[in-house]
Design a protein around this motif. Sequence first.
Motif, short mmCIF file in Angstrom:
data_model
loop_
_atom_site.label_atom_id
_atom_site.label_comp_id
_atom_site.label_asym_id
_atom_site.label_seq_id
_atom_site.Cartn_x
_atom_site.Cartn_y
_atom_site.Cartn_z
N LEU A 173 0.83 -1.21 0.00
CA LEU A 173 0.00 0.00 0.00
C LEU A 173 0.87 1.26 0.00
O LEU A 173 1.92 1.30 0.63
CB LEU A 173 -0.90 0.02 1.23
CG LEU A 173 -2.09 -0.94 1.27
CD1 LEU A 173 -2.82 -0.78 2.58
CD2 LEU A 173 -3.03 -0.71 0.10
N ILE A 213 -1.45 6.34 1.60
CA ILE A 213 -2.54 6.01 2.52
C ILE A 213 -3.03 7.28 3.21
O ILE A 213 -2.23 8.05 3.74
CB ILE A 213 -2.09 4.98 3.57
CG1 ILE A 213 -1.43 3.77 2.89
CG2 ILE A 213 -3.25 4.53 4.43
CD1 ILE A 213 -0.73 2.84 3.87
N ALA A 265 -6.14 4.33 -0.30
CA ALA A 265 -4.74 4.02 -0.56
C ALA A 265 -4.61 3.56 -2.00
O ALA A 265 -5.61 3.36 -2.70
CB ALA A 265 -4.23 2.94 0.40
#
Length: 334
Positions: free
Chosen positions: A265, A268, A277
Amino acid sequence: MAINTTPALEADGLVKTYSTGRGKPPIRALDGLSFAADAGTVFGLLGPNGAGKSTTIKILSTLAKADAGRATVAGIDVSRHPARVRKAIGFVAQKPVSDPVDTGRENLVLAGRLQGLSAPDARARAAELLDRFGLGDAADRQVKTYSGGMARKLDVAIGLMNRPQVLFLDEPTTGLDPEARAELWAEIEKMTRIENMTVLLTTHYLEEADRLAARLAIVDHGTVVARGTPEELKNGLRGDAVIIELAPDSDPAYALAALANVEALREIGADGRTIRARADLGAATLPQALAALELAGLPVASATVARPSLDDVYLRHTGRTLSKAQNHALENAS
């Protein structure tokens, strides 16, 4: 034969400041705004209320003067030849322009006469536009009896009476129901496809900008922060959007900390209980994200993976979603 590459619309470094009075600091509505639009296309200015969209249209349509910068419409310098610009444009403002006690036909004929059409030509053009916008049966009714969608169609028809080269549409579908909005979208598409008209559209509706604009500029605090075709802007965001809606008793701060451990990810961020994200492989990364939240004891209401949207583009360039920016603008205006 040489191809004319002159933009139908061009703004270069526009600056506009408004005095607020009462000892308050002035408001800079435009802060070096620049863009160019090709002839025969819909060019969109996307942003929340207060971003500078309406001020831009007012300057391009000669209703206001820029403090600095230069603008041309249909190849005509706005500040040097405002009368020529006004003959080349149609303008549909956010607020209704028709007289509610006159009929639709009377409004159109009056607009045509004010724009220099002869009485027979004004009547003929009015009849043509009433038929085109499906207002023929209501042509001789007072406008105050029209529905919101009918009244908005009439406003657009008034803007088209002089067969303009460039049409300005300032938030044209605000307040319309989905059916009326779709009908107006279809008419806007015809303007460029059939009549080769250039349309400058301001909007805060993501779907509207995505569907109608051949190219668009995202405007924030009086300046352009991103520009391109909708697809170019979305494709500029590598990977998928991962969107997780936390349950009401989940703390977003703890969720961000937990998701920071998911290596796949990136970017975010939280907007209330909504976590957004990005990931190269969203479908494969989502289970990892949900596992990290479960391990942290944070319940989830819903989770989705989607390709990038214009809202993701807006978030990337401004740090907030368009809906959040719009709500903030409305709160400040109330």
